[in-house]
Design an enzyme around this catalytic site. Structure first.
Site, PDB file in Angstrom:
ATOM      1  N   SER A 135      44.595  36.083  19.305  1.00 29.00           N
ATOM      2  CA  SER A 135      45.285  35.093  18.139  1.00 29.00           C
ATOM      3  C   SER A 135      44.366  34.154  17.672  1.00 29.00           C
ATOM      4  CB  SER A 135      46.635  34.899  18.444  1.00 29.00           C
ATOM      5  OG  SER A 135      47.112  34.001  17.598  1.00 29.00           O
ATOM      6  N   LYS A 190      51.688  39.843  22.002  1.00 26.95           N
ATOM      7  CA  LYS A 190      50.954  39.692  20.718  1.00 26.95           C
ATOM      8  C   LYS A 190      51.998  39.973  19.613  1.00 26.95           C
ATOM      9  CE  LYS A 190      47.959  38.238  17.832  1.00 26.95           C
ATOM     10  NZ  LYS A 190      48.203  38.817  16.661  1.00 26.95           N
ATOM     11  N   HIS A 193      54.403  37.116  19.486  1.00 27.02           N
ATOM     12  CA  HIS A 193      53.757  36.143  18.971  1.00 27.02           C
ATOM     13  C   HIS A 193      53.824  36.087  17.208  1.00 27.02           C
ATOM     14  CE1 HIS A 193      50.167  34.348  16.945  1.00 27.02           C
ATOM     15  NE2 HIS A 193      50.191  33.529  17.965  1.00 27.02           N
ATOM     16  N   ASN A 194      53.459  37.218  16.889  1.00 24.80           N
ATOM     17  CA  ASN A 194      53.409  37.419  15.402  1.00 24.80           C
ATOM     18  C   ASN A 194      54.907  37.381  14.898  1.00 24.80           C
ATOM     19  OD1 ASN A 194      51.030  38.099  15.740  1.00 24.80           O
ATOM     20  ND2 ASN A 194      50.625  39.643  14.337  1.00 24.80           N
ATOM     21  N   GLU A 197      55.172  33.878  14.510  1.00 24.72           N
ATOM     22  CA  GLU A 197      54.265  33.408  13.577  1.00 24.72           C
ATOM     23  C   GLU A 197      55.214  33.482  12.154  1.00 24.72           C
ATOM     24  OE1 GLU A 197      50.516  34.816  13.583  1.00 24.72           O
ATOM     25  OE2 GLU A 197      50.795  35.662  11.732  1.00 24.72           O
TER      26      GLU A 197
HETATM   27  C1  6PG Z   1      46.809  35.806  14.658  1.00 22.59           C
HETATM   28  C2  6PG Z   1      47.379  36.721  13.426  1.00 22.59           C
HETATM   29  C3  6PG Z   1      46.700  37.667  12.897  1.00 22.59           C
HETATM   30  C4  6PG Z   1      47.501  38.519  12.254  1.00 22.59           C
HETATM   31  C5  6PG Z   1      47.458  37.947  10.551  1.00 22.59           C
HETATM   32  C6  6PG Z   1      48.118  38.854   9.601  1.00 22.59           C
HETATM   33  O1  6PG Z   1      47.707  35.448  15.533  1.00 22.59           O
HETATM   34  O2  6PG Z   1      45.575  35.459  14.472  1.00 22.59           O
HETATM   35  O3  6PG Z   1      48.744  36.843  13.935  1.00 22.59           O
HETATM   36  O4  6PG Z   1      46.540  38.650  14.208  1.00 22.59           O
HETATM   37  O5  6PG Z   1      46.824  39.688  11.739  1.00 22.59           O
HETATM   38  O6  6PG Z   1      48.168  36.830  10.665  1.00 22.59           O
HETATM   39  O7  6PG Z   1      49.217  39.203   9.746  1.00 22.59           O
HETATM   40  P1  6PG Z   1      50.264  39.815   8.540  1.00 22.59           P
HETATM   41  O8  6PG Z   1      49.161  40.455   7.528  1.00 22.59           O
HETATM   42  O9  6PG Z   1      51.243  40.795   8.937  1.00 22.59           O
HETATM   43  O10 6PG Z   1      50.808  38.663   8.012  1.00 22.59           O
END
Ligand code: 6PG
Length: 467
Positions: A135, A190, A193-194, A197
């Site tokens: 990330s 991860k 995490h997303n 996010e």
């Molecule tokens: C990170 C992000 C990254 C992710 C983008 C796009 O932790 O650096 O999570 O890995 O690929 O944020 O995600 P989306 O296209 O699904 O928004």
């Protein structure tokens, strides 16, 4: 014969390139590979080496066998390609060129089940496989990412020396990198995490929209509000970039107003939503954030509907204090993510420590924040975020404002998928007797599924008088 290099990086997209630059800045010797595609991808690795001085001792390749042959044994090869079948294809192509105990690493956003399967099938061939959730985006990759490692433990011991060098460091100088368990543990973490996010981003978008009717045409007031929150416990990387984004202008107009209101996604939000659903782990903020993106994609339908169903807004509601609501929802979002990890720990027998994961996410990652640092300090004494006393205090002081925000948004016709999901979750999880007994009665009525009674001592299902 030239001296062999320590690492190979396969795939010179923005993440592969910036991680390579990060390795090189740490004095780690590299072989760089990018495929040859006539007309579109020619001499890519060589061109990168010529562009970035820190890469000047790296070796460029377009032939997979020469690339593999240039790396010292046991080989450490980091694959930086988009998730999906292309990973299986490259693994199939590279296996015949490898020796036993070589280490293959997938640093993309692969599904943790795919990583688990690849780990098992490669282990049978004597190849050590790691799936690393990385990330921090392109800047993180260059300056210090957050690294969530899963897979072959022995392989981790070999690569950790270098991974710890390139990783971000937390406020105490500890590397934001850790081994989280076998198979797909790293990619599972991860994925969660997303999910966090997605909800963090959506919460900011909701607060933004609630503020909009009160904002000046330059959006400066919202930018300043976010900026002021950055000097408080609400500080986060995502809030910081949101404030910065609002400052950009073109011809005197906020640049952001030119962007189409259709949010994309690359799949991890759907995976985390499905994983929570399959595991029975409530993650309705992540789900709401994902569905908000889906709904946004029906742009022409929304436009048409907005004419057919005009919003009825009440004018006599005043903008409430938003900060406490924002803070409470963020704590609940993190609570749900960490609960998913806690549950995965038992299901998959991964040795996951919530404190360690908060450390790994506290720098480098997209969800780095003051809150994450606070959670890292609080986890040793609490099993869950909702048990933590700062959260309890926040709720006792902010519940009234939270209700005001919901009432205000409804009064103004503003959708708040995440703020209201947080409310619904919080109300449900703090309710002594839920309405689920009626659901149980319904299930038994139409399907004889049975139910437990409140004072039931012995095992076995009961049926109602309707049976
Ligand atoms: C990170 C992000 C990254 C992710 C983008 C796009 O932790 O650096 O999570 O890995 O690929 O944020 O995600 P989306 O296209 O699904 O928004």
């Amino acid at each position: 014969m030239n001296k062999k290099v320590s690492w190979g990086v396969l795939g010179m997209g923005v993440m592969g390139l910036n991680l390579s630059r990060n390795f090189a800045n740490q004095g780690i010797s590299l072989a760089l590979y990018n495929r040859f595609m006539k007309g579109s991808e020619e001499q890519v690795a060589l061109k990168k080496i010529k562009t970035y001085p820190e890469l000047n001792s790296a070796l460029p390749f377009e032939s997979l066998d020469l690339f593999v042959a240039a790396i010292e044994s046991p080989r450490k090869i980091l694959i930086m390609l988009p998730a999906g079948p292309i990973i299986d294809k490259i693994i199939d192509d590279i296996i015949p060129l490898l020796d036993e105990k070589d280490i293959l690493i997938d640093g993309g956003n692969s599904h943790y089940n795919d990583t688990g399967k690849r780990f098992l099938s490669l282990a049978k061939k004597g190849i050590r496989f790691l799936g690393i959730g990385i990330s921090g985006g392109k800047i993180g990759a260059l300056k210090g990412p957050s690294l969530m490692v899963g897979g072959d433990r022995k392989a981790y011991h070999i690569v950790s020396k270098d991974l710890l060098k390139i990783a971000a460091k937390n406020i105490n100088g500890k590397p934001c990198c850790g081994y989280l368990g076998s198979g797909g543990a790293g990619h599972y973490v991860k994925m969660v995490h997303n999910g966090i996010e997605y909800a963090e981003m959506q919460l900011i978008a909701e607060i933004f929209e609630i503020c909009l009717p009160h904002a000046d045409s330059n959006l400066e007031s919202i930018q300043n509000l976010f900026k002021s929150w950055q000097n408080s416990s609400s500080e986060s990387y995502l809030l910081g970039i949101s404030s910065e984004i609002l400052s950009y202008k073109q011809a005197g107009e906020p640049y952001i107003n030119r962007i189409l209101d259709q949010a994309s996604n690359k799949g991890t939000g759907a995976w985390v939503t499905a994983s929570g659903a399959l595991a029975g782990s409530p993650n309705n903020l992540m789900t709401a954030a994902l569905h908000a993106r889906f709904t946004s994609s029906f742009q022409s339908l929304r436009k048409k509907n907005s004419i057919e169903y005009p919003s009825l807004a009440s004018n006599n509601v005043t903008l409430p204090n938003l900060k406490k609501t924002y803070d409470i929802c963020r704590w609940i979002n993190h609570h749900q993510g960490f609960e998913m990890i806690q549950q995965a720990k038992d299901t998959y027998k991964w040795n996951l420590s919530l404190e360690n994961i908060a450390l790994i996410w506290s720098e480098g990652s997209i969800i780095k924040s003051k809150l994450m640092n606070q959670l890292k300090l609080l986890f040793p004494d609490a099993n869950s975020v909702m048990e933590m006393s700062p959260f309890k205090k926040l709720v006792s002081k902010g519940q009234k404002e939270w209700m005001d925000v919901l009432i205000y948004s409804i009064g103004k016709g503003i959708p708040t998928p995440c703020i209201s999901s947080a409310w619904n979750y919080f109300k449900a999880i703090t309710q002594a007797r839920s309405s689920a007994y009626l659901i149980q009665a319904q299930r038994d009525f139409f399907g004889s599924h049975g139910f437990n009674l409140i004072d039931q001592k012995e095992e076995g299902k009961n049926h109602g008088p309707w049976a």
